[in-house]
Structure formats: C-alpha cells, structure tokens
Design a protein around this motif. Sequence first.
Motif, mmCIF file in Angstrom:
data_model
loop_
_atom_site.group_PDB
_atom_site.id
_atom_site.type_symbol
_atom_site.label_atom_id
_atom_site.label_comp_id
_atom_site.label_asym_id
_atom_site.label_seq_id
_atom_site.Cartn_x
_atom_site.Cartn_y
_atom_site.Cartn_z
ATOM 1 N N THR A 142 3.826 27.328 -39.606
ATOM 2 C CA THR A 142 3.479 26.089 -38.922
ATOM 3 C C THR A 142 2.274 25.457 -39.614
ATOM 4 N N MET A 143 2.028 24.216 -39.267
ATOM 5 C CA MET A 143 0.865 23.506 -39.786
ATOM 6 C C MET A 143 0.396 22.536 -38.706
ATOM 7 N N THR A 144 -0.883 22.524 -38.452
ATOM 8 C CA THR A 144 -1.463 21.516 -37.571
ATOM 9 C C THR A 144 -2.273 20.558 -38.423
ATOM 10 N N GLY A 145 -2.473 19.370 -37.897
ATOM 11 C CA GLY A 145 -3.266 18.395 -38.628
ATOM 12 C C GLY A 145 -3.879 17.371 -37.715
ATOM 13 N N ARG A 146 -4.870 16.694 -38.265
ATOM 14 C CA ARG A 146 -5.575 15.631 -37.541
ATOM 15 C C ARG A 146 -6.001 14.593 -38.563
ATOM 16 N N MET A 147 -5.850 13.341 -38.181
ATOM 17 C CA MET A 147 -6.328 12.267 -39.044
ATOM 18 C C MET A 147 -6.914 11.154 -38.209
ATOM 19 N N GLN A 207 -1.340 33.221 -37.609
ATOM 20 C CA GLN A 207 -2.484 33.637 -38.420
ATOM 21 C C GLN A 207 -2.790 32.567 -39.467
ATOM 22 N N LEU A 208 -4.041 32.161 -39.530
ATOM 23 C CA LEU A 208 -4.448 31.107 -40.453
ATOM 24 C C LEU A 208 -4.215 31.528 -41.908
ATOM 25 N N LEU A 209 -3.534 30.649 -42.655
ATOM 26 C CA LEU A 209 -3.286 30.880 -44.087
ATOM 27 C C LEU A 209 -4.279 30.127 -44.957
ATOM 28 N N GLY A 210 -4.645 28.944 -44.520
ATOM 29 C CA GLY A 210 -5.547 28.122 -45.310
ATOM 30 C C GLY A 210 -5.650 26.728 -44.740
ATOM 31 N N ASP A 247 -2.682 13.575 -28.385
ATOM 32 C CA ASP A 247 -3.171 14.814 -27.773
ATOM 33 C C ASP A 247 -3.333 15.907 -28.824
ATOM 34 N N PRO A 248 -4.324 16.789 -28.655
ATOM 35 C CA PRO A 248 -4.443 17.942 -29.552
ATOM 36 C C PRO A 248 -3.188 18.810 -29.463
ATOM 37 N N VAL A 249 -2.926 19.582 -30.506
ATOM 38 C CA VAL A 249 -1.734 20.425 -30.567
ATOM 39 C C VAL A 249 -2.133 21.889 -30.752
ATOM 40 N N SER A 250 -1.229 22.785 -30.361
ATOM 41 C CA SER A 250 -1.481 24.213 -30.539
ATOM 42 C C SER A 250 -0.953 24.652 -31.905
ATOM 43 N N PRO A 251 -1.553 25.701 -32.507
ATOM 44 C CA PRO A 251 -1.114 26.155 -33.833
ATOM 45 C C PRO A 251 0.335 26.594 -33.901
ATOM 46 N N ASP A 252 0.945 26.971 -32.786
ATOM 47 C CA ASP A 252 2.354 27.376 -32.832
ATOM 48 C C ASP A 252 3.294 26.206 -32.528
ATOM 49 N N CYS A 253 2.729 25.010 -32.342
ATOM 50 C CA CYS A 253 3.486 23.786 -32.085
ATOM 51 C C CYS A 253 4.268 23.826 -30.787
ATOM 52 N N SER A 254 3.912 24.734 -29.883
ATOM 53 C CA SER A 254 4.670 24.849 -28.651
ATOM 54 C C SER A 254 4.269 23.820 -27.598
#
Length: 168
Positions: A32-37, A66-69, A155-162
């Motif tokens: 998964t990937m989260t982002g903000r702009m 788990q964070l990859l980068g 809205d903010p998102v969760s790292p698992d995109c759920s």
Amino acid sequence: MLRVLALVATCVPVSSFAATVNFCWQGAEGYTMTGRMQIPDPLMQRAIVTEADVTQFKIAGYKDGQLLGTWDNSRAAEGATWHMRFAPLTMTFLTGGSFAGPHSQGWNADGNVQNCGSPGFGFNSGNYAQDICVNGTYVHTSSVPPETPLVATFDPVSPDCSVTIPTS
C-alpha cells in the motif's frame, strides 16, 4: 498620503490557502501507499493539476502495514522522475496511459520503474501497471492493472487503505 497607503498595502501579507488532499493506493500482495499533497485553493477548480502546481507532496510505502520508505517532492533530485496528473473536480489521479503522458504518474519512479532513489521509495502508473519500487528495485509483486482508480479525499487515510479518518 496615497503613496503611503500604497506602500503599506504592498507590505501587508496576502493570505493564501491550500487544500490538503490525502490518498491511499492498494497494490497487490499487501503493498500500500499513503500520500498527502497541498494544492492552492484556486487551482482546485482546474481540470488538471500537475507537479508544478502542488506546494507539498509526500508518499509513504508499506508492505503488510510495515513502512518500506518515503519520498516527498522537496527531495526530488536532478534526474529523478516527478510527474503527477490530478483531476481536482473528480478527486482522481489520472492512470492507465502511456508514461509520461496525461494519464500517468511517476513519483520518484519512471515508466520503467528504474530510477527510484537509493535509498528511496517510488510509485509509477503507466500503461503496463501501477506499482512501486524500493531502494532502486522494482517490486513486480506490487503491480495492479494500470486503469485501477486512484482516488483522493480530504480526510486522512489509514496505511492499510481500509478507512478514511474523519477530521471532525
């Protein structure tokens, strides 16, 4: 007197507001990937916003939570890929087209996912797939079809995109 008022008016700061847009991408195999702009408010009425229009852009990649980068546009080195196409009116990133065309994305990863920083994290959406690279290595198991929608939210998102996390 008019000169004094004109001089004072040029010294008064003009407030500028920017919309904060969040997004979460679900790849294959638990990636998964989260982002903000941030996009200046007046540009939120445009049909397309590009990398030249955003004031901040940050992404973080995960595998099974788990964070990859991470990567952000302030770290865009010379020669790094930074190609972004976003439609604010529909809150979608344009995907599924040939790289680097109007329907593709390249965030620290080019159309061949070869120039991901080392160390670093990158995302690519072209006509072959949407996928990531980590520390200069293409992660083919993360790939999903190129036309998979990539939708944004305020809205903010969760790292698992759920879920999106309501702001109030």
